[in-house]
Design a protein around this motif. Structure first.
Motif, PDB file in Angstrom:
ATOM      1  N   ASP A 297       0.815  -1.212   0.000  1.00  0.00           N
ATOM      2  CA  ASP A 297       0.000   0.000   0.000  1.00  0.00           C
ATOM      3  C   ASP A 297       0.851   1.267   0.000  1.00  0.00           C
ATOM      4  O   ASP A 297       0.369   2.333  -0.383  1.00  0.00           O
ATOM      5  N   ARG A 298       2.107   1.166   0.418  1.00  0.00           N
ATOM      6  CA  ARG A 298       2.937   2.352   0.640  1.00  0.00           C
ATOM      7  C   ARG A 298       3.268   3.067  -0.668  1.00  0.00           C
ATOM      8  O   ARG A 298       3.797   2.456  -1.603  1.00  0.00           O
ATOM      9  N   GLU A 299       3.003   4.342  -0.700  1.00  0.00           N
ATOM     10  CA  GLU A 299       3.265   5.118  -1.910  1.00  0.00           C
ATOM     11  C   GLU A 299       4.764   5.221  -2.185  1.00  0.00           C
ATOM     12  O   GLU A 299       5.209   5.186  -3.328  1.00  0.00           O
ATOM     13  N   ASP A 300       5.545   5.355  -1.126  1.00  0.00           N
ATOM     14  CA  ASP A 300       6.996   5.484  -1.267  1.00  0.00           C
ATOM     15  C   ASP A 300       7.651   4.402  -0.413  1.00  0.00           C
ATOM     16  O   ASP A 300       7.658   4.478   0.822  1.00  0.00           O
ATOM     17  N   LEU A 301       8.203   3.387  -1.057  1.00  0.00           N
ATOM     18  CA  LEU A 301       8.817   2.267  -0.349  1.00  0.00           C
ATOM     19  C   LEU A 301      10.183   2.606   0.225  1.00  0.00           C
ATOM     20  O   LEU A 301      10.773   1.795   0.931  1.00  0.00           O
ATOM     21  N   SER A 302      10.670   3.794  -0.046  1.00  0.00           N
ATOM     22  CA  SER A 302      12.025   4.162   0.377  1.00  0.00           C
ATOM     23  C   SER A 302      12.063   4.918   1.699  1.00  0.00           C
ATOM     24  O   SER A 302      13.132   5.319   2.158  1.00  0.00           O
ATOM     25  N   VAL A 303      10.893   5.142   2.313  1.00  0.00           N
ATOM     26  CA  VAL A 303      10.833   5.912   3.552  1.00  0.00           C
ATOM     27  C   VAL A 303      10.037   5.141   4.600  1.00  0.00           C
ATOM     28  O   VAL A 303       9.421   4.117   4.315  1.00  0.00           O
ATOM     29  N   SER A 304      10.047   5.660   5.828  1.00  0.00           N
ATOM     30  CA  SER A 304       9.267   5.066   6.908  1.00  0.00           C
ATOM     31  C   SER A 304       8.591   6.170   7.700  1.00  0.00           C
ATOM     32  O   SER A 304       9.242   6.924   8.410  1.00  0.00           O
ATOM     33  N   TYR A 305       7.271   6.251   7.568  1.00  0.00           N
ATOM     34  CA  TYR A 305       6.528   7.235   8.346  1.00  0.00           C
ATOM     35  C   TYR A 305       6.435   6.814   9.808  1.00  0.00           C
ATOM     36  O   TYR A 305       6.429   7.652  10.707  1.00  0.00           O
ATOM     37  N   SER A 306       6.346   5.512  10.054  1.00  0.00           N
ATOM     38  CA  SER A 306       6.181   5.041  11.434  1.00  0.00           C
ATOM     39  C   SER A 306       7.405   5.373  12.282  1.00  0.00           C
ATOM     40  O   SER A 306       7.270   5.846  13.420  1.00  0.00           O
ATOM     41  N   SER A 307       8.609   5.142  11.754  1.00  0.00           N
ATOM     42  CA  SER A 307       9.799   5.465  12.545  1.00  0.00           C
ATOM     43  C   SER A 307       9.952   6.972  12.716  1.00  0.00           C
ATOM     44  O   SER A 307      10.310   7.452  13.793  1.00  0.00           O
ATOM     45  N   LYS A 308       9.653   7.720  11.660  1.00  0.00           N
ATOM     46  CA  LYS A 308       9.772   9.177  11.748  1.00  0.00           C
ATOM     47  C   LYS A 308       8.838   9.738  12.812  1.00  0.00           C
ATOM     48  O   LYS A 308       9.251  10.548  13.666  1.00  0.00           O
TER      49      LYS A 308
END
Length: 510
Positions: A297-308
């Motif tokens: 589902d993730r639009e950008d697989l290169s980042v992490s919103y949860s960790s941020k």
């Protein structure tokens, strides 16, 4: 003065059994955890018997041998891992809790039961974890095996496996059945975003992890206390073979370890009553838990919103900034979980504070779901050595699926709730990429990995269809495409995908 219900960590313990130890015997998960719990009890500096009897909750991390309903423990196991450990240390907790799968679980449980202590629901809780991967490997295929079966019964709050958060029939059918290939997709997506070549990115990964190995080499609890150079990590050899692209073996979490860890929490009132010296007390200043969208589902697989979001919220609760943190222990099963925190908070690979206290999962050891309990133990010890400083632990679960953060210090502070539930709505509101399960036609490779650990080298692909931009998964044994994926750079390469009757999409080079 702080509220008497304020939670403090008063004891931590670790234990490691190395296969090259002269007295190595291949301990069970229960035995490993027991040694760590005994160390944590002793670490309080109080009467061990009295402290053990005061523990109301034993909460444990699920070890790999009991992480799936599809297979039984190869050497047998306890029917109640938590109470087996409790009995061995003279405890009889009112509650035993077995957490679901996820490397975030250590910090999540510390935060959860610290909150219960602050609310006055309980006074004393113990978090424990262990992994007996070395034992399981040592006795695999042997006729003369130990029997680690135990029947103790008793109450157990079993929270279930939870692996459905990390995989589905669709993703598993397309090769996502292990952590290396899953994180390979994420690291290669990050490489695509940064515009780096395969060689440039491998060097960046080696430069990130070489300092970790230096820490592990000095840690008495490390499973592999060997310092590695950047050149060693970046060079593919027979001993540093490729596991799943982009990872050679020495950049992969070392999970065949025998390790245990424990942390003991109690209210300030209980600590005083039990005679725990105040110099042992470490406070949880900040905390947060976040859950990512499902992988596809993730639009950008290169980042992490949860960790941020989790790191930012834990820092906010602690009322400090990233520059105020003196020590870090960032979850490091692979480079990606470390990289994304560095990306979001401006940390460099050679930050003089360091990014690990243990030495990291590839070198210190990756004891399944309980690694970050070692990170917490090291952080508590470091905070005692640096009164007033702040230490941050970042714990990651699944495919960058769940992230939990704790900020620790000896400075007294009342318990402050976090806003994790409210912040979770931000992630729930993120756009989702449409997925075509049965894909046919022309497409491009969005990200990829290669499974060198299968009998036939196989490419694993997340791609986008030319027709509508929807996302799909595919596998490939096409000679030309697998050669490009193994020895070249397939990011953005044109492919043709065909849906099979078995539910698997197969790709060839266009």
């Amino acid at each position: 003065m702080v509220d008497s219900r304020t939670p403090v960590i008063v004891g931590v313990g670790q234990f490691t059994e190395r296969i090259d130890d002269p007295d190595y015997r291949g301990m069970s998960a229960v035995e490993l955890a027991t040694e760590a719990v005994r160390a944590a009890l002793a670490d309080t500096g109080a009467d061990v018997t009295a402290v053990a009897k005061a523990i109301q909750v034993f909460a444990g991390l699920r070890q790999f041998e009991i992480c799936t309903p599809f297979a039984s423990a190869p050497l047998g196991c306890s029917d109640n891992y938590i109470r087996s450990v409790a009995q061995r240390v003279g405890a009889d907790p009112a509650r035993a809790v077995l957490e679901s799968i996820g490397g975030n679980g250590s910090q999540k449980l510390v935060t959860e039961f610290a909150a219960e202590i602050a609310a006055g629901d309980i006074e004393v809780a113990l978090i424990l974890g262990s992994e007996n991967g070395s034992t399981l490997k040592t006795f695999a295929g042997k006729d003369d095996k130990p029997d680690h079966s135990e029947t103790v019964g008793g109450q157990l709050d079993d929270r279930g496996y939870g692996f459905e958060q990390y995989m589905s029939e669709y993703t598993a059918g397309h090769g996502l059945t292990g952590a290396p290939v899953q994180y390979g997709l994420l690291d290669n997506a990050r490489r695509a975003r940064l515009g780096l070549s395969v060689e440039e990115y491998r060097l960046k990964m080696a430069e990130l992890f070489a300092p970790f190995s230096k820490v592990a080499a000095k840690n008495p609890f490390s499973s592999s206390p060997v310092e590695r150079t950047v050149e060693e990590l970046v060079t593919v050899t027979a001993d540093n073979r490729m596991i799943c692209d982009p990872y050679p073996r020495l950049m992969v979490a070392r999970d065949t370890v025998n390790q245990g860890a424990a942390a003991l929490l109690m209210s300030v009132a209980a600590a005083r009553k039990l005679g725990v010296p105040e110099e042992k007390w470490v406070y949880l200043h900040g905390h947060a838990d976040q859950r990512e969208q499902d992988l596809l589902d993730r639009e950008d697989l290169s980042v992490s919103y949860s960790s941020k979001q989790a790191v930012a919220e834990a820092l906010r609760v602690a009322d400090i900034g990233i520059d105020d943190v003196a020590t870090f222990d960032l979850y490091s099963c692979f480079p990606f979980p470390v990289f994304v925190v560095c990306d979001d908070f401006g940390l460099a690979a050679d930050d003089p504070r360091g990014l690990t206290l243990t030495g990291g999962l590839p070198y210190f050891g990756g004891p399944g779901n309980s690694y970050s309990l070692h990170g917490i133990a090291e952080t508590v010890a470091a905070m005692r050595d640096k009164p007033g400083a702040f230490g941050l632990v970042g714990a990651n679960g699944g495919i960058m699926s769940k992230y939990s953060v704790g900020v620790y210090s000896t400075t007294p502070v009342d318990w402050t709730p976090d806003r994790s539930k409210e912040l979770q709505a931000d992630i729930a509101a993120l756009p989702k990429v449409p997925v075509t399960r049965n894909a046919n036609g022309a497409g491009v490779i969005e990200t990829y990995s290669v499974r060198y650990d299968w009998p036939e080298r196989t490419g694993i692909i997340i791609g986008r269809l030319d027709a509508d931009g929807s996302r799909f998964m595919a596998i490939s044994t096409d000679e030309a495409l697998v050669a490009l994926m193994s020895d070249g750079d397939p990011l953005g390469a044109a492919i043709t995908v065909t849906a099979g009757e078995d539910g698997k999409n197969r790709a060839v080079l266009a």
